[in-house]
Design an enzyme around this catalytic site. Structure first.
Site, PDB file in Angstrom:
ATOM      1  N   THR A  45     -80.726 -24.121  61.697  1.00 32.81           N
ATOM      2  CA  THR A  45     -80.833 -25.148  62.373  1.00 32.81           C
ATOM      3  C   THR A  45     -79.476 -25.340  62.706  1.00 32.81           C
ATOM      4  O   THR A  45     -78.761 -25.457  62.236  1.00 32.81           O
ATOM      5  CB  THR A  45     -81.691 -26.154  62.794  1.00 32.81           C
ATOM      6  OG1 THR A  45     -81.352 -27.342  61.228  1.00 32.81           O
ATOM      7  CG2 THR A  45     -83.137 -26.116  62.197  1.00 32.81           C
ATOM      8  N   CYS A  46     -79.083 -26.685  63.555  1.00 34.11           N
ATOM      9  CA  CYS A  46     -78.052 -27.142  63.754  1.00 34.11           C
ATOM     10  C   CYS A  46     -77.465 -27.779  62.700  1.00 34.11           C
ATOM     11  O   CYS A  46     -76.038 -27.559  61.707  1.00 34.11           O
ATOM     12  CB  CYS A  46     -77.835 -27.907  64.490  1.00 34.11           C
ATOM     13  SG  CYS A  46     -78.865 -29.048  64.915  1.00 34.11           S
ATOM     14  N   ASN A  47     -78.955 -29.054  61.269  1.00 35.45           N
ATOM     15  CA  ASN A  47     -78.082 -29.187  60.309  1.00 35.45           C
ATOM     16  C   ASN A  47     -78.666 -29.115  59.414  1.00 35.45           C
ATOM     17  O   ASN A  47     -77.961 -28.778  58.248  1.00 35.45           O
ATOM     18  CB  ASN A  47     -78.836 -30.291  60.771  1.00 35.45           C
ATOM     19  CG  ASN A  47     -78.393 -31.519  61.624  1.00 35.45           C
ATOM     20  OD1 ASN A  47     -77.439 -31.193  61.610  1.00 35.45           O
ATOM     21  ND2 ASN A  47     -79.687 -32.068  62.562  1.00 35.45           N
ATOM     22  N   ARG A  48     -78.993 -27.300  58.782  1.00 35.77           N
ATOM     23  CA  ARG A  48     -79.182 -27.035  57.958  1.00 35.77           C
ATOM     24  C   ARG A  48     -79.217 -25.316  58.087  1.00 35.77           C
ATOM     25  O   ARG A  48     -79.595 -25.037  59.005  1.00 35.77           O
ATOM     26  CB  ARG A  48     -80.218 -27.711  56.966  1.00 35.77           C
ATOM     27  CG  ARG A  48     -82.030 -27.646  58.080  1.00 35.77           C
ATOM     28  CD  ARG A  48     -83.087 -28.207  57.217  1.00 35.77           C
ATOM     29  NE  ARG A  48     -84.211 -27.397  58.123  1.00 35.77           N
ATOM     30  CZ  ARG A  48     -85.977 -28.055  57.433  1.00 35.77           C
ATOM     31  NH1 ARG A  48     -85.705 -28.951  56.395  1.00 35.77           N
ATOM     32  NH2 ARG A  48     -86.506 -27.976  58.538  1.00 35.77           N
TER      33      ARG A  48
END
Length: 65
Positions: free
Chosen positions: A49-52
């Protein structure tokens, strides 16, 4: 059976690294096949994802970790 999880997230890793390690859906087959090389062909999941980014593998390791 072993469960191996390796990951990074927005709290521990700069955005530049996360952008380089992102796995778009249209190229997932190749990295998943490469993960199979390190296990007995067990289950493999890539969460990106964009965060992980996380790699999850369940099976017996075929190379020393």
């Amino acid at each position: 059976m072993e469960i191996i999880v390796v990951g990074l997230n927005h709290k521990t890793t700069p955005i530049e690294w996360r952008e380089r390690l992102h796995f778009p859906p249209d190229i997932l087959d190749s990295p998943l096949d490469k993960l199979a090389h390190y296990t007995d062909g067990g289950e493999r999941v890539i969460l990106s994802t964009c965060n992980r980014v996380e790699l999850h593998v369940a099976g017996a390791a075929t190379v020393p970790m």
